[in-house]
Design an enzyme around this catalytic site. Sequence first.
Site, PDB file in Angstrom:
ATOM      1  N   SER A   6      25.225  18.252  13.014  1.00  0.00           N
ATOM      2  CA  SER A   6      25.775  16.921  13.243  1.00  0.00           C
ATOM      3  C   SER A   6      24.864  15.864  12.633  1.00  0.00           C
ATOM      4  CB  SER A   6      25.915  16.652  14.738  1.00  0.00           C
ATOM      5  OG  SER A   6      26.152  15.271  14.930  1.00  0.00           O
ATOM      6  N   HIS A  31      29.056  18.390  10.425  1.00  0.00           N
ATOM      7  CA  HIS A  31      29.794  17.770  11.526  1.00  0.00           C
ATOM      8  C   HIS A  31      29.636  16.255  11.491  1.00  0.00           C
ATOM      9  CE1 HIS A  31      31.629  17.968  15.572  1.00  0.00           C
ATOM     10  NE2 HIS A  31      30.797  17.001  15.916  1.00  0.00           N
ATOM     11  N   ASP A  33      30.511  12.742  13.255  1.00  0.00           N
ATOM     12  CA  ASP A  33      30.893  12.118  14.524  1.00  0.00           C
ATOM     13  C   ASP A  33      31.312  10.674  14.331  1.00  0.00           C
ATOM     14  OD1 ASP A  33      30.425  14.173  16.510  1.00  0.00           O
ATOM     15  OD2 ASP A  33      28.296  13.993  16.034  1.00  0.00           O
ATOM     16  N   MET A  35      32.736   7.325  15.949  1.00  0.00           N
ATOM     17  CA  MET A  35      32.860   6.678  17.273  1.00  0.00           C
ATOM     18  C   MET A  35      33.254   5.226  17.102  1.00  0.00           C
ATOM     19  SD  MET A  35      29.541   8.197  19.230  1.00  0.00           S
ATOM     20  CE  MET A  35      28.923   9.861  18.879  1.00  0.00           C
ATOM     21  N   HIS A  62      34.829  14.825  13.655  1.00  0.00           N
ATOM     22  CA  HIS A  62      35.072  14.740  15.105  1.00  0.00           C
ATOM     23  C   HIS A  62      35.332  13.284  15.462  1.00  0.00           C
ATOM     24  CE1 HIS A  62      33.107  15.298  19.367  1.00  0.00           C
ATOM     25  NE2 HIS A  62      34.395  15.042  19.446  1.00  0.00           N
ATOM     26  N   MET A  64      35.931  10.411  17.855  1.00  0.00           N
ATOM     27  CA  MET A  64      35.806   9.957  19.244  1.00  0.00           C
ATOM     28  C   MET A  64      36.277   8.515  19.266  1.00  0.00           C
ATOM     29  SD  MET A  64      32.226  11.828  20.002  1.00  0.00           S
ATOM     30  CE  MET A  64      31.996  12.091  18.241  1.00  0.00           C
ATOM     31  N   MET A 132      33.506  20.105  24.461  1.00  0.00           N
ATOM     32  CA  MET A 132      32.322  19.248  24.605  1.00  0.00           C
ATOM     33  C   MET A 132      31.460  19.766  25.757  1.00  0.00           C
ATOM     34  SD  MET A 132      32.429  17.077  22.209  1.00  0.00           S
ATOM     35  CE  MET A 132      30.939  16.209  22.697  1.00  0.00           C
ATOM     36  N   GLY A 137      29.401  10.676  22.955  1.00  0.00           N
ATOM     37  CA  GLY A 137      28.860   9.327  22.734  1.00  0.00           C
ATOM     38  C   GLY A 137      27.465   9.333  22.120  1.00  0.00           C
ATOM     39  N   PHE A 138      26.640  10.270  22.566  1.00  0.00           N
ATOM     40  CA  PHE A 138      25.251  10.252  22.109  1.00  0.00           C
ATOM     41  C   PHE A 138      24.715  11.660  21.890  1.00  0.00           C
ATOM     42  CE2 PHE A 138      26.107   6.491  24.580  1.00  0.00           C
ATOM     43  CZ  PHE A 138      25.661   5.487  23.736  1.00  0.00           C
ATOM     44  N   GLY A 140      21.305  14.307  21.758  1.00  0.00           N
ATOM     45  CA  GLY A 140      20.093  14.483  22.565  1.00  0.00           C
ATOM     46  C   GLY A 140      20.305  14.665  24.054  1.00  0.00           C
ATOM     47  N   ASP A 170      30.006  21.622  21.277  1.00  0.00           N
ATOM     48  CA  ASP A 170      29.272  20.455  20.771  1.00  0.00           C
ATOM     49  C   ASP A 170      28.526  19.760  21.911  1.00  0.00           C
ATOM     50  OD1 ASP A 170      28.445  18.158  19.430  1.00  0.00           O
ATOM     51  OD2 ASP A 170      30.473  17.391  19.081  1.00  0.00           O
ATOM     52  N   GLY A 171      27.191  19.675  21.765  1.00  0.00           N
ATOM     53  CA  GLY A 171      26.379  18.913  22.703  1.00  0.00           C
ATOM     54  C   GLY A 171      25.302  19.741  23.369  1.00  0.00           C
ATOM     55  N   GLY A 172      24.049  19.352  23.153  1.00  0.00           N
ATOM     56  CA  GLY A 172      22.935  20.035  23.825  1.00  0.00           C
ATOM     57  C   GLY A 172      22.713  21.458  23.346  1.00  0.00           C
ATOM     58  N   GLY A 192      22.804  18.686  16.502  1.00  0.00           N
ATOM     59  CA  GLY A 192      22.215  17.506  15.872  1.00  0.00           C
ATOM     60  C   GLY A 192      20.712  17.523  16.015  1.00  0.00           C
TER      61      GLY A 192
HETATM   62  C1  DX5 Z   1      28.105  13.690  20.822  1.00  0.00           C
HETATM   63  C2  DX5 Z   1      28.445  14.231  19.471  1.00  0.00           C
HETATM   64  C3  DX5 Z   1      27.634  15.392  19.063  1.00  0.00           C
HETATM   65  C4  DX5 Z   1      26.160  15.107  18.918  1.00  0.00           C
HETATM   66  C5  DX5 Z   1      25.422  16.352  19.294  1.00  0.00           C
HETATM   67  O1  DX5 Z   1      29.099  12.832  21.248  1.00  0.00           O
HETATM   68  O2  DX5 Z   1      29.798  14.629  19.437  1.00  0.00           O
HETATM   69  O3  DX5 Z   1      28.131  15.985  17.870  1.00  0.00           O
HETATM   70  O4  DX5 Z   1      25.803  14.721  17.633  1.00  0.00           O
HETATM   71  O5  DX5 Z   1      24.069  16.062  19.342  1.00  0.00           O
HETATM   72  P1  DX5 Z   1      22.991  17.038  19.973  1.00  0.00           P
HETATM   73  O6  DX5 Z   1      23.067  18.329  19.219  1.00  0.00           O
HETATM   74  O7  DX5 Z   1      21.727  16.306  19.801  1.00  0.00           O
HETATM   75  O8  DX5 Z   1      23.386  17.232  21.426  1.00  0.00           O
HETATM   76 ZN    ZN Z   2      30.568  15.844  17.673  1.00  0.00          ZN
END
Ligand code: DX5
Ligand code: ZN
Length: 209
Positions: A6, A31, A33, A35, A62, A64, A132, A137-138, A140, A170-172, A192
């Site tokens: 990402s 990927h 993102d 938003m 993706h 959002m 998800m 949204g973010f 990390g 996706d996420g963490g 990411g």
């Molecule tokens: C969050 C995004 C993710 C994000 C993942 O809303 O959709 O794609 O970039 O970031 P990490 O891998 O840092 O959780």
């Molecule tokens: Zn994403």
Amino acid sequence: MKVSPSILAMDFSKKEEEILKIDQTDCEYIHLDVMDGIFVPNVTFDYNLIKDLNSKKIYDTHLMIEKPLSVINKYLEVSDYVTFHLEAEAKENILSFLKNKGNKKIGLSIKPNTKVEELNDFLEYLDLVLVMSVEPGFGGQKFMDIALDKIKYLKEQKTKKGYHYLIEVDGGINHETSKLCKEVGCEIVVAGTYIFKHQNYQEQINNLR
Ligand code: DX5
Ligand code: ZN
């Protein structure tokens, strides 16, 4: 396990260099993102940035954003796969869009609090399902275990009914959470922080597989 880095976590002041570094790895996807500050409390970029990216990887966009179907064609012009959120459109609009999508590659995504069964009416049409594992949204944030049962359900439905969608999370994602997702049938991990906040992107990608 396929990997989709990402770019949210990349250094945007060195965009060309970052994309080149990703292109030099063996990851399958990139990927993207998008938003809008309405569907999620953050704003990133739109199709203009995607159009100029110049990556060799498969573009995994993706969205959002609210009312994604009003702009999805612009994203399809510059992406291979476009995924939007079930929570962002009326279900009847989603269904009629999917029934007439032709060979466009479309994914649907669900937030942590959305039940996976809410996807049932759409599964036969989808090319990708994005689970998800954080609140969108973010980057990390910490991986939420609630994603694992959803992945397992999607894998079972795919096998039982012969659906063709790819299962993505996706996420963490790090080497440990990726392993948990793989064990229950996940096919693509988005990452990411785990990739871009380290020096050697290829090594991080290897750890995720
Ligand atoms: C969050 C995004 C993710 C994000 C993942 O809303 O959709 O794609 O970039 O970031 P990490 O891998 O840092 O959780
Ligand atoms: Zn994403």
